[in-house]
Motif scaffolding. Structure first.
Motif, PDB file in Angstrom:
ATOM      1  N   LEU A   1      -4.214   7.483   0.014  1.00 23.24           N
ATOM      2  CA  LEU A   1      -3.773   7.983   1.323  1.00 23.24           C
ATOM      3  C   LEU A   1      -4.866   7.829   2.367  1.00 23.24           C
ATOM      4  N   GLU A   2      -6.083   8.166   1.998  1.00 22.57           N
ATOM      5  CA  GLU A   2      -7.191   8.042   2.938  1.00 22.57           C
ATOM      6  C   GLU A   2      -7.443   6.577   3.298  1.00 22.57           C
ATOM      7  N   PHE A   3      -7.396   5.702   2.315  1.00 22.01           N
ATOM      8  CA  PHE A   3      -7.574   4.278   2.576  1.00 22.01           C
ATOM      9  C   PHE A   3      -6.498   3.787   3.540  1.00 22.01           C
ATOM     10  N   ARG A   4      -5.256   4.166   3.269  1.00 23.23           N
ATOM     11  CA  ARG A   4      -4.133   3.743   4.114  1.00 23.23           C
ATOM     12  C   ARG A   4      -4.268   4.292   5.527  1.00 23.23           C
ATOM     13  N   GLU A   5      -4.723   5.527   5.666  1.00 23.63           N
ATOM     14  CA  GLU A   5      -4.911   6.141   6.984  1.00 23.63           C
ATOM     15  C   GLU A   5      -5.925   5.393   7.828  1.00 23.63           C
ATOM     16  N   HIS A   6      -6.978   4.916   7.184  1.00 23.00           N
ATOM     17  CA  HIS A   6      -8.051   4.251   7.909  1.00 23.00           C
ATOM     18  C   HIS A   6      -7.818   2.758   8.090  1.00 23.00           C
ATOM     19  N   GLN A   7      -6.693   2.284   7.614  1.00 25.88           N
ATOM     20  CA  GLN A   7      -6.368   0.872   7.768  1.00 25.88           C
ATOM     21  C   GLN A   7      -5.165   0.740   8.692  1.00 25.88           C
ATOM     22  N   THR A   8      -5.357   0.056   9.775  1.00 24.62           N
ATOM     23  CA  THR A   8      -4.205  -0.293  10.595  1.00 24.62           C
ATOM     24  C   THR A   8      -3.630  -1.561   9.982  1.00 24.62           C
ATOM     25  N   ALA A   9      -2.412  -1.874  10.282  1.00 21.16           N
ATOM     26  CA  ALA A   9      -1.756  -3.040   9.670  1.00 21.16           C
ATOM     27  C   ALA A   9      -2.601  -4.311   9.802  1.00 21.16           C
ATOM     28  N   PRO A  10      -3.056  -4.691  10.995  1.00 21.95           N
ATOM     29  CA  PRO A  10      -3.848  -5.914  11.087  1.00 21.95           C
ATOM     30  C   PRO A  10      -5.195  -5.810  10.383  1.00 21.95           C
ATOM     31  N   ALA A  11      -5.750  -4.588  10.253  1.00 20.76           N
ATOM     32  CA  ALA A  11      -7.063  -4.439   9.655  1.00 20.76           C
ATOM     33  C   ALA A  11      -7.038  -4.664   8.149  1.00 20.76           C
ATOM     34  N   VAL A  12      -5.897  -4.507   7.517  1.00 13.74           N
ATOM     35  CA  VAL A  12      -5.827  -4.670   6.075  1.00 13.74           C
ATOM     36  C   VAL A  12      -6.209  -6.101   5.686  1.00 13.74           C
ATOM     37  N   LEU A  13      -5.703  -7.060   6.408  1.00 15.46           N
ATOM     38  CA  LEU A  13      -5.967  -8.463   6.067  1.00 15.46           C
ATOM     39  C   LEU A  13      -7.056  -9.103   6.937  1.00 15.46           C
ATOM     40  N   ARG A  14      -7.535  -8.407   7.922  1.00 14.59           N
ATOM     41  CA  ARG A  14      -8.504  -8.984   8.863  1.00 14.59           C
ATOM     42  C   ARG A  14      -9.800  -9.391   8.196  1.00 14.59           C
ATOM     43  N   HIS A  15     -10.256  -8.645   7.196  1.00 19.19           N
ATOM     44  CA  HIS A  15     -11.564  -8.900   6.593  1.00 19.19           C
ATOM     45  C   HIS A  15     -11.554 -10.023   5.576  1.00 19.19           C
TER      46      HIS A  15
ATOM     47  N   LEU B   1       0.832  -1.207   0.000  1.00 13.23           N
ATOM     48  CA  LEU B   1       0.000   0.000   0.000  1.00 13.23           C
ATOM     49  C   LEU B   1       0.868   1.259   0.000  1.00 13.23           C
ATOM     50  N   ASP B   2       1.911   1.257   0.806  1.00 15.45           N
ATOM     51  CA  ASP B   2       2.821   2.409   0.850  1.00 15.45           C
ATOM     52  C   ASP B   2       3.512   2.623  -0.496  1.00 15.45           C
ATOM     53  N   GLN B   3       3.911   1.533  -1.140  1.00 13.70           N
ATOM     54  CA  GLN B   3       4.517   1.653  -2.473  1.00 13.70           C
ATOM     55  C   GLN B   3       3.513   2.194  -3.479  1.00 13.70           C
ATOM     56  N   ALA B   4       2.275   1.742  -3.400  1.00 15.63           N
ATOM     57  CA  ALA B   4       1.231   2.221  -4.310  1.00 15.63           C
ATOM     58  C   ALA B   4       1.027   3.725  -4.140  1.00 15.63           C
ATOM     59  N   ILE B   5       1.056   4.194  -2.907  1.00 20.34           N
ATOM     60  CA  ILE B   5       0.911   5.629  -2.642  1.00 20.34           C
ATOM     61  C   ILE B   5       2.087   6.392  -3.230  1.00 20.34           C
ATOM     62  N   HIS B   6       3.280   5.907  -2.984  1.00 18.14           N
ATOM     63  CA  HIS B   6       4.480   6.574  -3.499  1.00 18.14           C
ATOM     64  C   HIS B   6       4.443   6.658  -5.030  1.00 18.14           C
ATOM     65  N   ILE B   7       4.093   5.576  -5.682  1.00 20.61           N
ATOM     66  CA  ILE B   7       4.046   5.555  -7.147  1.00 20.61           C
ATOM     67  C   ILE B   7       2.925   6.462  -7.659  1.00 20.61           C
ATOM     68  N   ALA B   8       1.796   6.505  -6.968  1.00 17.24           N
ATOM     69  CA  ALA B   8       0.696   7.389  -7.376  1.00 17.24           C
ATOM     70  C   ALA B   8       1.124   8.856  -7.312  1.00 17.24           C
ATOM     71  N   VAL B   9       1.879   9.220  -6.292  1.00 14.02           N
ATOM     72  CA  VAL B   9       2.384  10.595  -6.179  1.00 14.02           C
ATOM     73  C   VAL B   9       3.338  10.902  -7.332  1.00 14.02           C
ATOM     74  N   GLU B  10       4.215   9.968  -7.638  1.00 13.20           N
ATOM     75  CA  GLU B  10       5.146  10.161  -8.755  1.00 13.20           C
ATOM     76  C   GLU B  10       4.401  10.256 -10.083  1.00 13.20           C
ATOM     77  N   THR B  11       3.352   9.473 -10.240  1.00 12.34           N
ATOM     78  CA  THR B  11       2.557   9.511 -11.461  1.00 12.34           C
ATOM     79  C   THR B  11       1.861  10.859 -11.617  1.00 12.34           C
ATOM     80  N   LYS B  12       1.359  11.390 -10.518  1.00 16.52           N
ATOM     81  CA  LYS B  12       0.743  12.722 -10.565  1.00 16.52           C
ATOM     82  C   LYS B  12       1.768  13.758 -11.012  1.00 16.52           C
ATOM     83  N   ARG B  13       2.978  13.659 -10.496  1.00 14.65           N
ATOM     84  CA  ARG B  13       4.054  14.573 -10.903  1.00 14.65           C
ATOM     85  C   ARG B  13       4.389  14.405 -12.387  1.00 14.65           C
ATOM     86  N   PHE B  14       4.374  13.175 -12.850  1.00 19.65           N
ATOM     87  CA  PHE B  14       4.661  12.902 -14.252  1.00 19.65           C
ATOM     88  C   PHE B  14       3.639  13.598 -15.153  1.00 19.65           C
ATOM     89  N   PHE B  15       2.357  13.455 -14.830  1.00 18.21           N
ATOM     90  CA  PHE B  15       1.334  14.092 -15.660  1.00 18.21           C
ATOM     91  C   PHE B  15       1.353  15.607 -15.512  1.00 18.21           C
TER      92      PHE B  15
END
Length: 161
Positions: free
Chosen positions: A146-160, A101-115
Motif C-alpha cells: 500500500l505504501e509503495f502504491r501510494e508513493h507511485q503515480t501511474a507514470p512514475a511506476v515505469l519511468r525509472h 499493483l492494485d491486484q497485488a494489494i487486493h490479494i495480499a489483503v485476502e491472504t492476510k485474512r486467510f492466515f
C-alpha cells in the motif's frame, strides 16, 4: 451460539503450504513481469517472494516437529508447478502496471485474512506462534504494498526503467 470450526494440524499445514506456494509463484511471475520496465517493482516482488520461501521453510520445520512432513509441499513441487504455470507477460504500459499493483494489494489483503482464519481455526499449540507470526508478516506485506502504491503515480511506476 455458533459452533466454532477447528481444523486438524494436517489440514492447516496443507492449506497454509498450498497457499504460500501459490503466493510464491505469483510474486515470482510479478517480479518477471515488471523486470524489463520497472526494476524497482520487480525487486519489491522478489523480496516478497523471498518472504514466502521463509514461511514455507517455517512450515516445513513445524511439520517435521509434528511428524507431518507429507502435509507440506516440497521444494521440488514448487519449481515444477512454477515452470508449468501460464507464461508470464511483461508490463509495458502505466495502466497495466497500476492494475497489477492494485491486484497485488487486493490479494495480499485476502491472504492476510486467510492466515487470520487459519489462526482462528487452530487448536494445535505448536502452530499457534507460527500463524501469529504469519498474520503479522502478511499485515506488514499489505502495508509495504500500500505504501509503495501510494508513493507511485501511474507514470512514475515505469519511468525509472
Amino acid at each position: 451460539m455458533q459452533a466454532s470450526l477447528l481444523l486438524l494440524p494436517q489440514e492447516q499445514l496443507t492449506l497454509a503450504s498450498t497457499h504460500e506456494v501459490a503466493e510464491l509463484q505469483r510474486y515470482r511471475r510479478l517480479s518477471l513481469s515488471f523486470l524489463p520496465r520497472a526494476p524497482q517493482v520487480s525487486r519489491l516482488m522478489s523480496c516478497l517472494g523471498l518472504q514466502c520461501e521463509k514461511r514455507l521453510d517455517t512450515l516445513r520445520g513445524v511439520a517435521s516437529r509434528l511428524e507431518l512432513e507429507a502435509c507440506v509441499t516440497s521444494p521440488a513441487a514448487i519449481t515444477a508447478s512454477f515452470a508449468s504455470a501460464p507464461r508470464h507477460f511483461f508490463v509495458e504500459e502505466d495502466g497495466m502496471a497500476v492494475q497489477l499493483l492494485d491486484q497485488a494489494i487486493h490479494i495480499a489483503v485476502e491472504t492476510k485474512r486467510f492466515f487470520a482464519w487459519l489462526l482462528e481455526t487452530n487448536a494445535t499449540p505448536e502452530l499457534h506462534r507460527t500463524f501469529v507470526d504469519f498474520v503479522r508478516e502478511k499485515e506488514a506485506e499489505c502495508h509495504v504494498l500500500l505504501e509503495f502504491r501510494e508513493h507511485q503515480t501511474a507514470p512514475a511506476v515505469l519511468r525509472h526503467a
